[in-house]
Design a protein around this motif. Structure first.
Motif, PDB file in Angstrom:
ATOM      1  N   MET A   1       0.847  -1.161   0.000  1.00 26.05           N
ATOM      2  CA  MET A   1       0.000   0.000   0.000  1.00 26.05           C
ATOM      3  C   MET A   1       0.901   1.235   0.000  1.00 26.05           C
ATOM      4  SD  MET A   1      -2.593   1.186   3.028  1.00 26.05           S
ATOM      5  CE  MET A   1      -3.757   0.013   2.452  1.00 26.05           C
ATOM      6  N   ILE A   2       0.470   2.254  -0.733  1.00 24.72           N
ATOM      7  CA  ILE A   2       1.222   3.507  -0.795  1.00 24.72           C
ATOM      8  C   ILE A   2       0.470   4.551   0.021  1.00 24.72           C
ATOM      9  CG2 ILE A   2       2.139   5.329  -2.265  1.00 24.72           C
ATOM     10  CD1 ILE A   2       2.163   3.251  -4.554  1.00 24.72           C
ATOM     11  N   VAL A   3       1.154   5.114   1.003  1.00 22.64           N
ATOM     12  CA  VAL A   3       0.574   6.137   1.870  1.00 22.64           C
ATOM     13  C   VAL A   3       1.317   7.449   1.621  1.00 22.64           C
ATOM     14  CG1 VAL A   3       0.131   6.836   4.255  1.00 22.64           C
ATOM     15  CG2 VAL A   3       0.004   4.413   3.624  1.00 22.64           C
ATOM     16  N   ARG A   4       0.555   8.477   1.321  1.00 27.89           N
ATOM     17  CA  ARG A   4       1.142   9.812   1.138  1.00 27.89           C
ATOM     18  C   ARG A   4       0.898  10.640   2.385  1.00 27.89           C
ATOM     19  NH1 ARG A   4       2.914  13.027  -2.635  1.00 27.89           N
ATOM     20  NH2 ARG A   4       2.277  11.724  -4.369  1.00 27.89           N
ATOM     21  N   ILE A   5       1.947  11.282   2.848  1.00 31.82           N
ATOM     22  CA  ILE A   5       1.826  12.304   3.891  1.00 31.82           C
ATOM     23  C   ILE A   5       1.950  13.632   3.156  1.00 31.82           C
ATOM     24  CG2 ILE A   5       2.816  13.318   5.963  1.00 31.82           C
ATOM     25  CD1 ILE A   5       3.869  10.526   6.705  1.00 31.82           C
ATOM     26  N   LEU A   6       0.880  14.423   3.184  1.00 32.08           N
ATOM     27  CA  LEU A   6       0.878  15.673   2.432  1.00 32.08           C
ATOM     28  C   LEU A   6       2.061  16.555   2.823  1.00 32.08           C
ATOM     29  CD1 LEU A   6      -2.920  16.561   2.428  1.00 32.08           C
ATOM     30  CD2 LEU A   6      -1.545  15.690   0.537  1.00 32.08           C
ATOM     31  N   GLY A   7       2.707  17.100   1.808  1.00 29.61           N
ATOM     32  CA  GLY A   7       3.841  17.984   2.025  1.00 29.61           C
ATOM     33  C   GLY A   7       5.137  17.260   2.323  1.00 29.61           C
ATOM     34  N   GLU A   8       5.091  15.930   2.313  1.00 30.15           N
ATOM     35  CA  GLU A   8       6.286  15.164   2.681  1.00 30.15           C
ATOM     36  C   GLU A   8       6.668  14.133   1.628  1.00 30.15           C
ATOM     37  OE1 GLU A   8       7.505  12.165   6.277  1.00 30.15           O
ATOM     38  OE2 GLU A   8       6.293  13.926   6.746  1.00 30.15           O
ATOM     39  N   GLY A   9       5.732  13.291   1.247  1.00 30.10           N
ATOM     40  CA  GLY A   9       6.032  12.271   0.260  1.00 30.10           C
ATOM     41  C   GLY A   9       5.238  11.001   0.491  1.00 30.10           C
ATOM     42  N   GLN A  10       5.602   9.981  -0.287  1.00 31.98           N
ATOM     43  CA  GLN A  10       4.905   8.706  -0.237  1.00 31.98           C
ATOM     44  C   GLN A  10       5.764   7.647   0.443  1.00 31.98           C
ATOM     45  OE1 GLN A  10       4.273   8.392  -4.539  1.00 31.98           O
ATOM     46  NE2 GLN A  10       2.074   8.302  -4.129  1.00 31.98           N
ATOM     47  N   TYR A  11       5.072   6.691   1.080  1.00 30.44           N
ATOM     48  CA  TYR A  11       5.734   5.571   1.744  1.00 30.44           C
ATOM     49  C   TYR A  11       5.042   4.278   1.344  1.00 30.44           C
ATOM     50  CZ  TYR A  11       7.886   9.067   4.733  1.00 30.44           C
ATOM     51  OH  TYR A  11       8.606  10.151   5.197  1.00 30.44           O
ATOM     52  N   ASP A  12       5.833   3.246   1.103  1.00 26.11           N
ATOM     53  CA  ASP A  12       5.305   1.908   0.888  1.00 26.11           C
ATOM     54  C   ASP A  12       5.141   1.273   2.251  1.00 26.11           C
ATOM     55  OD1 ASP A  12       5.386   1.991  -1.969  1.00 26.11           O
ATOM     56  OD2 ASP A  12       7.551   1.678  -1.885  1.00 26.11           O
ATOM     57  N   VAL A  13       3.901   0.867   2.564  1.00 27.36           N
ATOM     58  CA  VAL A  13       3.585   0.314   3.872  1.00 27.36           C
ATOM     59  C   VAL A  13       2.996  -1.080   3.680  1.00 27.36           C
ATOM     60  CG1 VAL A  13       2.148   0.596   5.926  1.00 27.36           C
ATOM     61  CG2 VAL A  13       3.191   2.601   4.858  1.00 27.36           C
ATOM     62  N   PRO A  57      10.350   4.813   2.076  1.00 23.86           N
ATOM     63  CA  PRO A  57      10.070   5.886   1.114  1.00 23.86           C
ATOM     64  C   PRO A  57       9.850   5.328  -0.296  1.00 23.86           C
ATOM     65  CG  PRO A  57      11.859   6.541   2.556  1.00 23.86           C
ATOM     66  CD  PRO A  57      11.574   5.083   2.839  1.00 23.86           C
ATOM     67  N   HIS A  58       8.770   5.764  -0.908  1.00 18.53           N
ATOM     68  CA  HIS A  58       8.427   5.345  -2.266  1.00 18.53           C
ATOM     69  C   HIS A  58       9.358   6.066  -3.236  1.00 18.53           C
ATOM     70  CE1 HIS A  58       5.592   3.444  -4.999  1.00 18.53           C
ATOM     71  NE2 HIS A  58       5.546   4.559  -5.706  1.00 18.53           N
ATOM     72  N   ALA A  59       9.701   5.417  -4.307  1.00 15.61           N
ATOM     73  CA  ALA A  59      10.617   6.003  -5.296  1.00 15.61           C
ATOM     74  C   ALA A  59      10.107   7.371  -5.750  1.00 15.61           C
ATOM     75  CB  ALA A  59      10.759   5.071  -6.484  1.00 15.61           C
ATOM     76  N   LEU A  60      10.975   8.368  -5.683  1.00 21.54           N
ATOM     77  CA  LEU A  60      10.591   9.735  -6.032  1.00 21.54           C
ATOM     78  C   LEU A  60      10.209   9.881  -7.503  1.00 21.54           C
ATOM     79  CD1 LEU A  60      13.245  11.796  -4.039  1.00 21.54           C
ATOM     80  CD2 LEU A  60      10.827  11.468  -3.495  1.00 21.54           C
ATOM     81  N   ASP A  61      10.803   9.067  -8.351  1.00 20.43           N
ATOM     82  CA  ASP A  61      10.526   9.185  -9.789  1.00 20.43           C
ATOM     83  C   ASP A  61       9.320   8.351 -10.227  1.00 20.43           C
ATOM     84  OD1 ASP A  61      11.784   6.771  -9.385  1.00 20.43           O
ATOM     85  OD2 ASP A  61      13.130   6.960 -11.096  1.00 20.43           O
ATOM     86  N   ALA A  62       8.692   7.629  -9.301  1.00 20.43           N
ATOM     87  CA  ALA A  62       7.512   6.825  -9.624  1.00 20.43           C
ATOM     88  C   ALA A  62       6.272   7.709  -9.643  1.00 20.43           C
ATOM     89  CB  ALA A  62       7.341   5.719  -8.598  1.00 20.43           C
ATOM     90  N   LEU A  68      -3.677   5.808   0.275  1.00 21.61           N
ATOM     91  CA  LEU A  68      -4.163   6.612   1.398  1.00 21.61           C
ATOM     92  C   LEU A  68      -3.422   7.939   1.403  1.00 21.61           C
ATOM     93  CD1 LEU A  68      -4.131   4.040   4.329  1.00 21.61           C
ATOM     94  CD2 LEU A  68      -6.134   4.937   3.164  1.00 21.61           C
ATOM     95  N   ILE A  69      -4.117   8.980   1.783  1.00 25.13           N
ATOM     96  CA  ILE A  69      -3.498  10.302   1.899  1.00 25.13           C
ATOM     97  C   ILE A  69      -3.748  10.810   3.307  1.00 25.13           C
ATOM     98  CG2 ILE A  69      -3.444  12.667   1.059  1.00 25.13           C
ATOM     99  CD1 ILE A  69      -4.405  11.566  -1.657  1.00 25.13           C
ATOM    100  N   LEU A  70      -2.667  11.103   4.009  1.00 26.90           N
ATOM    101  CA  LEU A  70      -2.745  11.622   5.374  1.00 26.90           C
ATOM    102  C   LEU A  70      -2.347  13.095   5.378  1.00 26.90           C
ATOM    103  CD1 LEU A  70      -1.059   8.693   7.342  1.00 26.90           C
ATOM    104  CD2 LEU A  70      -3.493   9.123   6.991  1.00 26.90           C
ATOM    105  N   PRO A  71      -2.931  13.870   6.273  1.00 25.25           N
ATOM    106  CA  PRO A  71      -2.543  15.277   6.367  1.00 25.25           C
ATOM    107  C   PRO A  71      -1.120  15.406   6.890  1.00 25.25           C
ATOM    108  CG  PRO A  71      -3.950  14.675   8.201  1.00 25.25           C
ATOM    109  CD  PRO A  71      -3.912  13.490   7.280  1.00 25.25           C
ATOM    110  N   GLY A  72      -0.511  16.522   6.607  1.00 30.18           N
ATOM    111  CA  GLY A  72       0.823  16.790   7.137  1.00 30.18           C
ATOM    112  C   GLY A  72       0.758  17.093   8.625  1.00 30.18           C
ATOM    113  N   GLY A  73       1.896  17.130   9.244  1.00 23.21           N
ATOM    114  CA  GLY A  73       1.986  17.371  10.675  1.00 23.21           C
ATOM    115  C   GLY A  73       1.505  18.735  11.109  1.00 23.21           C
ATOM    116  N   ASP A  74       1.383  19.661  10.165  1.00 21.67           N
ATOM    117  CA  ASP A  74       0.927  21.003  10.513  1.00 21.67           C
ATOM    118  C   ASP A  74      -0.577  21.181  10.321  1.00 21.67           C
ATOM    119  OD1 ASP A  74       0.943  20.834   7.761  1.00 21.67           O
ATOM    120  OD2 ASP A  74       1.867  22.795   7.446  1.00 21.67           O
ATOM    121  N   ALA A  75      -1.289  20.097  10.027  1.00 20.35           N
ATOM    122  CA  ALA A  75      -2.738  20.171   9.826  1.00 20.35           C
ATOM    123  C   ALA A  75      -3.434  20.552  11.136  1.00 20.35           C
ATOM    124  CB  ALA A  75      -3.272  18.839   9.325  1.00 20.35           C
ATOM    125  N   THR A  76      -4.507  21.295  11.009  1.00 19.38           N
ATOM    126  CA  THR A  76      -5.278  21.687  12.195  1.00 19.38           C
ATOM    127  C   THR A  76      -6.336  20.627  12.494  1.00 19.38           C
ATOM    128  OG1 THR A  76      -6.991  22.871  10.979  1.00 19.38           O
ATOM    129  CG2 THR A  76      -4.997  24.121  11.589  1.00 19.38           C
TER     130      THR A  76
END
Length: 92
Positions: A1-13, A57-62, A68-76
């Motif tokens: 599964m690929i999880v994106r943290i907004l403002g940060e990038g994607q992770y293979d989980v 970390p998911h390959a940057l060039d992919a 799934l998309i998660l908010p960044g750490g600065d989300a309210t």
């Protein structure tokens, strides 16, 4: 599964990590429902750190779409409240 943290990038989980991430997600949901800003900030950071820890970390060039998309750490709290579904940020 690929999880994106907004403002940060994607992770293979791995699917094996989802039960633990769901526990962390439940803490975020509880804090949002209770309107507890301090608990929310702590729980959100724990969830994001959980993804960073269990994920690779998911390959940057992919150009793969995130599962799934998660908010960044600065989300309210209010921003996350709008994102929550009946299953939290992480379904399951």
């Amino acid at each position: 599964m690929i999880v994106r943290i907004l403002g940060e990038g994607q992770y293979d989980v791995s699917d094996d990590a989802l039960p633990r991430l769901n526990e962390l997600d439940a803490a975020v949901e509880t804090a949002v429902e209770g309107g507890d800003e301090a608990a929310f900030a702590t729980a959100l950071e724990a969830l994001l750190e959980g993804v960073r820890t269990v994920g690779v970390p998911h390959a940057l060039d992919a150009l793969d779409e995130s599962d799934l998309i998660l908010p960044g750490g600065d989300a309210t709290l209010e921003e996350v409240r709008e994102l929550l579904s009946g299953d939290g940020l992480i379904p399951g």
